[in-house]
Design a protein around this motif. Sequence first.
Motif, PDB file in Angstrom:
ATOM      1  N   ILE A 213      22.942   0.511 -47.239  1.00 17.09           N
ATOM      2  CA  ILE A 213      22.152   1.572 -46.615  1.00 17.09           C
ATOM      3  C   ILE A 213      21.080   2.002 -47.599  1.00 17.09           C
ATOM      4  O   ILE A 213      21.357   2.186 -48.784  1.00 17.09           O
ATOM      5  CB  ILE A 213      23.048   2.799 -46.339  1.00 17.09           C
ATOM      6  CG1 ILE A 213      24.281   2.411 -45.532  1.00 17.09           C
ATOM      7  CG2 ILE A 213      22.263   3.923 -45.688  1.00 17.09           C
ATOM      8  CD1 ILE A 213      24.055   2.111 -44.103  1.00 17.09           C
ATOM      9  N   CYS A 231      29.831  10.506 -42.327  1.00 14.69           N
ATOM     10  CA  CYS A 231      30.282   9.393 -43.182  1.00 14.69           C
ATOM     11  C   CYS A 231      31.787   9.504 -43.445  1.00 14.69           C
ATOM     12  O   CYS A 231      32.252  10.455 -44.057  1.00 14.69           O
ATOM     13  CB  CYS A 231      29.524   9.380 -44.508  1.00 14.69           C
ATOM     14  SG  CYS A 231      30.158   8.104 -45.621  1.00 14.69           S
ATOM     15  N   PRO A 237      24.779   9.290 -47.620  1.00 14.93           N
ATOM     16  CA  PRO A 237      24.066   8.019 -47.411  1.00 14.93           C
ATOM     17  C   PRO A 237      22.622   8.046 -47.914  1.00 14.93           C
ATOM     18  O   PRO A 237      22.126   7.024 -48.386  1.00 14.93           O
ATOM     19  CB  PRO A 237      24.112   7.840 -45.888  1.00 14.93           C
ATOM     20  CG  PRO A 237      25.295   8.629 -45.449  1.00 14.93           C
ATOM     21  CD  PRO A 237      25.372   9.804 -46.372  1.00 14.93           C
ATOM     22  N   MET A 240      22.765   7.260 -51.653  1.00 15.84           N
ATOM     23  CA  MET A 240      23.629   6.179 -52.100  1.00 15.84           C
ATOM     24  C   MET A 240      22.915   5.133 -52.957  1.00 15.84           C
ATOM     25  O   MET A 240      23.450   4.665 -53.946  1.00 15.84           O
ATOM     26  CB  MET A 240      24.199   5.501 -50.864  1.00 15.84           C
ATOM     27  CG  MET A 240      25.619   5.107 -51.035  1.00 15.84           C
ATOM     28  SD  MET A 240      26.312   4.690 -49.460  1.00 15.84           S
ATOM     29  CE  MET A 240      25.174   3.493 -48.873  1.00 15.84           C
ATOM     30  N   CYS A 253      30.679   2.151 -49.929  1.00 17.86           N
ATOM     31  CA  CYS A 253      30.269   2.182 -48.518  1.00 17.86           C
ATOM     32  C   CYS A 253      30.967   1.073 -47.746  1.00 17.86           C
ATOM     33  O   CYS A 253      30.960  -0.085 -48.169  1.00 17.86           O
ATOM     34  CB  CYS A 253      28.752   2.020 -48.454  1.00 17.86           C
ATOM     35  SG  CYS A 253      28.140   1.742 -46.808  1.00 17.86           S
ATOM     36  N   ILE A 254      31.583   1.413 -46.618  1.00 19.19           N
ATOM     37  CA  ILE A 254      32.320   0.392 -45.839  1.00 19.19           C
ATOM     38  C   ILE A 254      31.429  -0.229 -44.763  1.00 19.19           C
ATOM     39  O   ILE A 254      31.930  -0.906 -43.854  1.00 19.19           O
ATOM     40  CB  ILE A 254      33.617   0.960 -45.231  1.00 19.19           C
ATOM     41  CG1 ILE A 254      33.321   2.139 -44.289  1.00 19.19           C
ATOM     42  CG2 ILE A 254      34.595   1.361 -46.315  1.00 19.19           C
ATOM     43  CD1 ILE A 254      34.535   2.595 -43.488  1.00 19.19           C
ATOM     44  N   CYS A 256      29.951   0.849 -42.151  1.00 19.17           N
ATOM     45  CA  CYS A 256      30.275   1.125 -40.744  1.00 19.17           C
ATOM     46  C   CYS A 256      29.004   1.348 -39.921  1.00 19.17           C
ATOM     47  O   CYS A 256      29.005   1.152 -38.713  1.00 19.17           O
ATOM     48  CB  CYS A 256      31.211   2.324 -40.636  1.00 19.17           C
ATOM     49  SG  CYS A 256      30.476   3.893 -41.119  1.00 19.17           S
ATOM     50  N   GLY A 257      27.936   1.782 -40.566  1.00 17.89           N
ATOM     51  CA  GLY A 257      26.660   1.965 -39.864  1.00 17.89           C
ATOM     52  C   GLY A 257      26.545   3.272 -39.096  1.00 17.89           C
ATOM     53  O   GLY A 257      25.537   3.529 -38.427  1.00 17.89           O
ATOM     54  N   CYS A 259      26.090   6.306 -40.166  1.00 20.05           N
ATOM     55  CA  CYS A 259      25.017   7.191 -40.644  1.00 20.05           C
ATOM     56  C   CYS A 259      23.673   6.767 -40.042  1.00 20.05           C
ATOM     57  O   CYS A 259      22.847   7.617 -39.663  1.00 20.05           O
ATOM     58  CB  CYS A 259      24.974   7.201 -42.171  1.00 20.05           C
ATOM     59  SG  CYS A 259      24.903   5.560 -42.886  1.00 20.05           S
TER      60      CYS A 259
END
Length: 295
Positions: A213, A231, A237, A240, A253-254, A256-257, A259
């Motif tokens: 991200i 998040c 984010p 980051m 950060c996993i 996941c999208g 954010c």
Amino acid sequence: MAKPTFFDYPEFRETKIPKIRLAHVKPVTLYTKYRWVVQALIVISFVLVPVMHWLKLDFTNDQYWILGREVSMMLALQAVVVLWLGTYFVNFFENYFVGRLLCGWICPWGLLNRLGMIINHKLRRHKHRSLILVIGNLIFSATATLVVMNWVVDLKTLFMPQHPYFAYVWGAFGLLVLLGFVVLHMLGFKFCEGFCPFGMYLTVVTQKNSLRITFDSGRACVDCGLCTQVCPMDLSPREMDFKDSMNGGFGQCILCGDCIDVCQNRMALEGLPAPLRWNTEQEIIPLLPLENSSR
Ligand code: SF4
Ligand code: SF4
């Protein structure tokens, strides 16, 4: 003309996190739509593989299967080792080239955590929210335990008091449900951050050149704080990209999208492109065409 330095390292107001964290449910971008589908398919395959005897080790009755055929224990154990090694290598290369996708896309435990977060958020004004959450997490934990145990025991043993392994199977079931409940209820995504050995390994090995991200300082940000509130990993984010990978940076950060999804929704109200975006362009990874990002 080069951008002024403060554009490269913008400073943000601290975001107030609500007591009950926001849960992002409805996918906005193709990326999150596919993530939900893949995670659902992974969970279905976790259930189907032992049920269909594609790979099952029934230690309670000393029976073992590969691809529907009964085999010796040694052969079944070899298949498990091969599967583990294969999964490890796929994950290693996926992580090297893309990032920490395992946690956001594949891990069924992450899906359970996410469901808990959604229940908690949806029922935030419900007077019995805490009780419902306890019951929900108990059900999740019991279901996950049954799915996992079905790989290595015959679940019918639970209803056969005369079976020599009856007490052991019940003991393992009780212990695992309790453990799962404590982890789900008390830790949630904190487990993924600080306790999961896979998560810790991925935090360390994730590369800066992976998918991540990024905050596009050339775009407007209305400072709504939604990206931080949604998040699951307690990250900010927007910041980051400027942080150390293991302390609030991309290593945690996993992918996941969520954010990016909320940022797109929020900025669509202003008719502007979202400042949060992936660090790569859509030509590289076809799942990334973000509906509003090209404006
Ligand atoms: S920073 Fe964004 S993509 Fe990463 S875990 Fe948090 S919400 Fe998901
Ligand atoms: S969601 Fe987008 S607009 Fe809102 S604070 Fe985060 S980056 Fe800024």
